[in-house]
Design a protein around this motif. Structure first.
Motif, PDB file in Angstrom:
ATOM      1  N   TYR A 192       0.830  -1.212   0.000  1.00 28.38           N
ATOM      2  CA  TYR A 192       0.000   0.000   0.000  1.00 28.38           C
ATOM      3  C   TYR A 192       0.864   1.261   0.000  1.00 28.38           C
ATOM      4  CZ  TYR A 192      -3.271   3.547   1.614  1.00 28.38           C
ATOM      5  OH  TYR A 192      -4.013   4.690   1.732  1.00 28.38           O
ATOM      6  N   LEU A 193       1.883   1.284   0.855  1.00 28.81           N
ATOM      7  CA  LEU A 193       2.762   2.447   0.926  1.00 28.81           C
ATOM      8  C   LEU A 193       3.525   2.655  -0.385  1.00 28.81           C
ATOM      9  CD1 LEU A 193       4.212   2.164   4.556  1.00 28.81           C
ATOM     10  CD2 LEU A 193       2.502   3.775   3.702  1.00 28.81           C
ATOM     11  N   MET A 194       3.965   1.568  -1.006  1.00 29.01           N
ATOM     12  CA  MET A 194       4.697   1.694  -2.264  1.00 29.01           C
ATOM     13  C   MET A 194       3.780   2.176  -3.384  1.00 29.01           C
ATOM     14  SD  MET A 194       7.756   1.183  -1.494  1.00 29.01           S
ATOM     15  CE  MET A 194       8.399   1.331  -3.158  1.00 29.01           C
ATOM     16  N   PHE A 195       2.525   1.730  -3.381  1.00 27.23           N
ATOM     17  CA  PHE A 195       1.588   2.206  -4.403  1.00 27.23           C
ATOM     18  C   PHE A 195       1.342   3.705  -4.242  1.00 27.23           C
ATOM     19  CE2 PHE A 195      -2.544   3.124  -6.239  1.00 27.23           C
ATOM     20  CZ  PHE A 195      -2.490   2.443  -7.440  1.00 27.23           C
ATOM     21  N   LEU A 196       1.134   4.149  -3.005  1.00 26.04           N
ATOM     22  CA  LEU A 196       0.936   5.581  -2.764  1.00 26.04           C
ATOM     23  C   LEU A 196       2.175   6.376  -3.146  1.00 26.04           C
ATOM     24  CD1 LEU A 196      -0.992   5.837   0.629  1.00 26.04           C
ATOM     25  CD2 LEU A 196      -1.884   5.995  -1.694  1.00 26.04           C
ATOM     26  N   THR A 197       3.357   5.826  -2.854  1.00 26.73           N
ATOM     27  CA  THR A 197       4.595   6.506  -3.235  1.00 26.73           C
ATOM     28  C   THR A 197       4.695   6.641  -4.742  1.00 26.73           C
ATOM     29  OG1 THR A 197       5.710   5.624  -1.269  1.00 26.73           O
ATOM     30  CG2 THR A 197       7.114   6.458  -3.040  1.00 26.73           C
ATOM     31  N   GLY A 198       4.312   5.586  -5.457  1.00 31.38           N
ATOM     32  CA  GLY A 198       4.347   5.639  -6.917  1.00 31.38           C
ATOM     33  C   GLY A 198       3.419   6.690  -7.484  1.00 31.38           C
ATOM     34  N   THR A 199       2.198   6.784  -6.943  1.00 33.50           N
ATOM     35  CA  THR A 199       1.262   7.798  -7.421  1.00 33.50           C
ATOM     36  C   THR A 199       1.759   9.206  -7.086  1.00 33.50           C
ATOM     37  OG1 THR A 199      -0.055   7.646  -5.382  1.00 33.50           O
ATOM     38  CG2 THR A 199      -0.694   6.231  -7.221  1.00 33.50           C
ATOM     39  N   LEU A 200       2.397   9.357  -5.923  1.00 33.46           N
ATOM     40  CA  LEU A 200       2.922  10.666  -5.542  1.00 33.46           C
ATOM     41  C   LEU A 200       4.080  11.078  -6.444  1.00 33.46           C
ATOM     42  CD1 LEU A 200       2.619  12.943  -3.448  1.00 33.46           C
ATOM     43  CD2 LEU A 200       4.327  11.772  -2.046  1.00 33.46           C
ATOM     44  N   MET A 215       2.395   3.894 -12.517  1.00 34.02           N
ATOM     45  CA  MET A 215       3.497   4.146 -11.595  1.00 34.02           C
ATOM     46  C   MET A 215       3.260   3.481 -10.248  1.00 34.02           C
ATOM     47  SD  MET A 215       5.940   5.758 -13.025  1.00 34.02           S
ATOM     48  CE  MET A 215       6.891   6.322 -11.609  1.00 34.02           C
ATOM     49  N   GLY A 216       2.002   3.422  -9.806  1.00 31.57           N
ATOM     50  CA  GLY A 216       1.706   2.718  -8.566  1.00 31.57           C
ATOM     51  C   GLY A 216       2.063   1.253  -8.652  1.00 31.57           C
ATOM     52  N   VAL A 217       1.752   0.626  -9.794  1.00 38.55           N
ATOM     53  CA  VAL A 217       2.082  -0.790  -9.998  1.00 38.55           C
ATOM     54  C   VAL A 217       3.588  -0.980 -10.114  1.00 38.55           C
ATOM     55  CG1 VAL A 217       1.843  -2.732 -11.597  1.00 38.55           C
ATOM     56  CG2 VAL A 217      -0.148  -1.324 -11.038  1.00 38.55           C
ATOM     57  N   VAL A 218       4.275  -0.103 -10.843  1.00 37.66           N
ATOM     58  CA  VAL A 218       5.730  -0.215 -11.001  1.00 37.66           C
ATOM     59  C   VAL A 218       6.439  -0.150  -9.657  1.00 37.66           C
ATOM     60  CG1 VAL A 218       7.767   1.010 -11.869  1.00 37.66           C
ATOM     61  CG2 VAL A 218       5.817   0.606 -13.381  1.00 37.66           C
ATOM     62  N   PHE A 219       5.936   0.677  -8.767  1.00 32.21           N
ATOM     63  CA  PHE A 219       6.571   0.838  -7.456  1.00 32.21           C
ATOM     64  C   PHE A 219       6.339  -0.360  -6.531  1.00 32.21           C
ATOM     65  CE2 PHE A 219       7.950   4.875  -8.606  1.00 32.21           C
ATOM     66  CZ  PHE A 219       8.643   5.488  -7.561  1.00 32.21           C
ATOM     67  N   TYR A 225      15.099   2.421 -11.352  1.00 32.50           N
ATOM     68  CA  TYR A 225      16.410   1.785 -11.131  1.00 32.50           C
ATOM     69  C   TYR A 225      16.744   1.739  -9.640  1.00 32.50           C
ATOM     70  CZ  TYR A 225      21.434   1.147 -10.912  1.00 32.50           C
ATOM     71  OH  TYR A 225      22.687   0.695 -10.575  1.00 32.50           O
ATOM     72  N   LEU A 226      16.464   2.822  -8.926  1.00 37.14           N
ATOM     73  CA  LEU A 226      16.709   2.839  -7.485  1.00 37.14           C
ATOM     74  C   LEU A 226      15.846   1.792  -6.770  1.00 37.14           C
ATOM     75  CD1 LEU A 226      16.958   6.688  -6.812  1.00 37.14           C
ATOM     76  CD2 LEU A 226      18.825   5.031  -7.003  1.00 37.14           C
ATOM     77  N   LEU A 227      14.624   1.590  -7.259  1.00 38.69           N
ATOM     78  CA  LEU A 227      13.771   0.541  -6.706  1.00 38.69           C
ATOM     79  C   LEU A 227      14.387  -0.839  -6.931  1.00 38.69           C
ATOM     80  CD1 LEU A 227      10.201   1.742  -7.769  1.00 38.69           C
ATOM     81  CD2 LEU A 227      11.115   1.658  -5.453  1.00 38.69           C
TER      82      LEU A 227
END
Length: 246
Positions: A122-130, A173-177, A232-234
């Protein structure tokens, strides 16, 4: 000692949970719909050089003018955007309801892992959208919105295309994260190792560039770099996580 629940009891509980999740989502969607000015002040902010990211990077002044071409289009976009915002705000409660439904069937250690996995996802998805809202989408919409093959051809951007691009890229981006979470699960199951990921780093970089080019279909190398760098950092973070789990 209480009797075990039957299949129909579980079905009734699932139906009740779904109704509660739908009710909370609709409630927040209605609130977002009522707060139209505040909602679209956020949604439409990246179309102007006054946006935070542009000001921090010193981007030259520009303003994209959006137009509407359909009789019901603005109202339908207002409803869809409000429901998306409602779903985003209600998502913690939705996850709570889902976990509350499945947790009785899990062992104690499985519940602990489930909490960590769901919370991290959940946190990674929110980070991706942000990241998309603050970085990827602004530069994408600026490049595509101001690009001209000739000064004689003016851009006439529709509100529909703007919203579709924003919401679509938010989802992508949410999915990628979710990459670190997926790699952690695969590492835990022994499907991948940090040595394997390090060995195929060059192949991963090529794949990252391809994915970044798909996400931002522009010829701007700077925008491509902005998208590819966090992915890449991910990947590097995923290597560290897998190493810790092995």
């Amino acid at each position: 000692m209480s009797e075990p629940l039957t299949f129909w009891d579980h079905l009734d509980e699932l139906r009740s949970s779904l109704f509660r999740m739908l009710g909370v989502t609709v409630l927040f969607g209605i609130i977002a719909f009522v707060l139209k000015d505040e909602l679209f002040a956020i949604v439409l902010a990246p179309r102007s050089s006054d946006f935070l990211t542009y000001r921090l990077l010193g981007v030259e002044d520009f303003q994209l003018h959006l137009m509407n071409t359909g009789l019901t289009e603005q109202f339908m976009i207002h409803m869809r955007t409000a429901m998306y915002a409602g779903l985003l705000v209600a998502s913690p409660y939705i996850l709570y309801e889902l976990f509350r439904f499945v947790s009785p069937g899990l062992y104690q250690n499985e519940r602990r892992y489930a909490v960590w996995i769901v919370g991290a996802a959940y946190l990674m998805f929110l980070t991706g959208t942000l990241v998309n809202y603050l970085v990827v989408f602004p530069f994408t919409v600026r490049f595509l919105g101001t690009y001209q093959v000739s000064p004689d051809v003016a851009n006439m951007l529709t509100l529909q295309s703007y919203i579709d691009t924003l919401l679509g890229m938010n989802l992508v981006m949410g999915v990628v994260f979710e990459l670190p979470v997926v790699c952690a699960l695969m590492g835990r199951m022994g499907l991948i190792s940090n040595r394997m990921m390090s060995q195929y780093r060059r192949h991963a970089i090529v794949a990252i560039l391809i994915v970044s080019a798909i996400i931002t279909p522009t010829t701007d190398a700077f925008t491509l770099f902005i998208v590819a760098l966090p992915i890449y950092l991910l990947y590097e973070l995923s290597i560290v996580i897998v190493r810790k789990l092995n």
